[in-house]
Write a protein that holds these residues in place. Structure first.
Motif, PDB file in Angstrom:
ATOM      1  N   GLU A  13       0.879  -1.088   0.134  1.00 20.96           N
ATOM      2  CA  GLU A  13       0.065  -0.070  -0.067  1.00 20.96           C
ATOM      3  C   GLU A  13       0.853   1.393  -0.219  1.00 20.96           C
ATOM      4  O   GLU A  13       2.198   1.478   0.689  1.00 20.96           O
ATOM      5  CB  GLU A  13      -0.719   0.079   1.168  1.00 20.96           C
ATOM      6  CG  GLU A  13      -1.880  -1.050   1.156  1.00 20.96           C
ATOM      7  CD  GLU A  13      -2.720  -1.144   2.664  1.00 20.96           C
ATOM      8  OE1 GLU A  13      -2.680   0.129   3.014  1.00 20.96           O
ATOM      9  OE2 GLU A  13      -3.609  -1.966   2.555  1.00 20.96           O
ATOM     10  N   THR A  14       0.421   2.582  -0.617  1.00 18.70           N
ATOM     11  CA  THR A  14       1.151   3.398  -0.700  1.00 18.70           C
ATOM     12  C   THR A  14       0.076   4.536  -0.681  1.00 18.70           C
ATOM     13  O   THR A  14      -0.967   4.627  -0.880  1.00 18.70           O
ATOM     14  CB  THR A  14       1.975   3.476  -2.215  1.00 18.70           C
ATOM     15  OG1 THR A  14       0.844   3.483  -3.244  1.00 18.70           O
ATOM     16  CG2 THR A  14       2.965   2.765  -2.266  1.00 18.70           C
ATOM     17  N   THR A  15       0.875   5.877  -0.358  1.00 21.74           N
ATOM     18  CA  THR A  15      -0.038   6.995  -0.334  1.00 21.74           C
ATOM     19  C   THR A  15       0.881   7.865  -1.608  1.00 21.74           C
ATOM     20  O   THR A  15       2.291   8.079  -1.525  1.00 21.74           O
ATOM     21  CB  THR A  15       0.247   7.801   0.966  1.00 21.74           C
ATOM     22  OG1 THR A  15      -0.543   7.094   1.760  1.00 21.74           O
ATOM     23  CG2 THR A  15      -0.612   9.238   0.843  1.00 21.74           C
ATOM     24  N   HIS A  42      -3.446   2.231  -3.307  1.00 22.83           N
ATOM     25  CA  HIS A  42      -2.790   3.429  -2.937  1.00 22.83           C
ATOM     26  C   HIS A  42      -4.258   4.357  -2.526  1.00 22.83           C
ATOM     27  O   HIS A  42      -5.267   4.212  -2.913  1.00 22.83           O
ATOM     28  CB  HIS A  42      -2.182   4.097  -4.065  1.00 22.83           C
ATOM     29  CG  HIS A  42      -3.054   4.275  -5.224  1.00 22.83           C
ATOM     30  ND1 HIS A  42      -3.017   3.245  -6.118  1.00 22.83           N
ATOM     31  CD2 HIS A  42      -3.372   5.276  -5.696  1.00 22.83           C
ATOM     32  CE1 HIS A  42      -3.930   3.813  -7.052  1.00 22.83           C
ATOM     33  NE2 HIS A  42      -3.916   5.130  -6.800  1.00 22.83           N
TER      34      HIS A  42
END
Length: 290
Positions: A13-15, A42
């Motif tokens: 998961e990323t932002t 994301h």
């Protein structure tokens, strides 16, 4: 067309932050036409509108899986976590329109609404009509041609803003209950009801605006909006009241008058029925920090 590397299905998961996009930093909007099998799960610190222009994909939004196909338009909020994963034998291509919150608020104001009002819609996803879909694709082609010629600049930004404006108008029409199947005379009446010039009108004014007999207007409202003339008009007035309470310093008396209510107590009763609170309480809650 932007090509991207296929990410592994279990990528972390990323932002995604707007300062990673020079276009977003300088203009508040950006544009990509993506061809990617996967994206990571994301979220962003900006809003995003995407339009699928070809193929189908599995879209995961806040834990829910849904197959999306061509002509789907979707508005993604900063708090949404989403991901595209491929379907067997499908190649999905989509337009992506990132936009910073302050810019999106400006564009909402340009069509006579606010971002909080737009987000009140139960769904921020819809299927585009053929004419709207063709317009988005033509605009995307024009931006790509400008970029290939090294002549993007401010004109490209203007086209991106116009695409976002068009998407907002379509989403707002859905929120306002304006069916694309409705006859043009009714769609014009519904648009006028939501304009500042006509928001104070009464049901009798609606019949005159429509140019049809009351039974025809009443039947058409029920068929295409699911509302009576009075209930639709009252909802429009309450939406306008919420906008005025949250964004102006007009008194409740002034707002009631602008919306065509001669009795403040009647206006207060209607407003409480729609929101569960008085106009004053609604204004205080809107202005709480954070």
């Amino acid at each position: 067309m932007d090509k991207t590397q296929a990410a592994p299905p279990n990528c972390a998961e990323t932002t995604v932050y707007y300062h990673n996009y020079p276009e977003l930093c300088s203009h508040g909007v950006a544009f990509h036409w993506w061809d990617a099998a996967y994206t990571s799960l994301h979220d962003h610190d900006y809003y995003e509108i995407f339009i699928i222009t070809s193929g189908r994909t599995n879209h995961i939004l806040n834990g829910e899986h849904q197959e999306l196909g061509e002509k789907t338009l979707c508005l993604i909020r900063p708090q949404d976590r989403h991901q595209f994963t491929p379907l067997p034998g499908e190649r999905c291509i989509h337009i992506n329109l990132p936009v910073k919150q302050e810019k999106l608020s400006e564009l909402c104001a340009a069509i006579g609404t606010t971002l909080p009002e737009l987000l009140q819609a139960p769904r921020r996803q819809l299927q585009l009509e053929d004419i709207d879909f063709a317009m988005f694709k033509q605009s995307a082609r024009e931006i790509n041609l400008l970029r290939e010629a090294g002549a993007a600049g401010s004109y490209s930004t203007m086209i991106i803003c116009q695409m976002i404006l068009n998407a907002l108008v379509i989403l707002e029409k859905q929120r306002a209950g304006i069916s694309s199947a409705a006859p043009e005379w009714l769609r014009q009446v519904l648009r006028r009801i939501h304009s500042p010039e006509y928001i104070s009108c009464q049901a009798s004014d609606i019949y005159r605006l429509a140019g049809y007999s009351p039974p025809v207007v009443i039947r058409s409202f029920r068929q295409y909006t699911g509302e009576t003339v009075v209930s639709y008009l009252t909802k429009a007035k309450m939406d306008s009241a919420k906008r005025l309470l949250s964004s102006t310093d007009l008194t409740v008396l002034d707002i009631a008058g602008r919306l065509g209510y001669g009795s403040v107590s009647h206006f207060n009763k209607l407003f409480r029925g729609f929101t569960g609170m008085s106009p004053g309480e609604y204004r205080r809650r809107c202005r709480l920090p954070g």
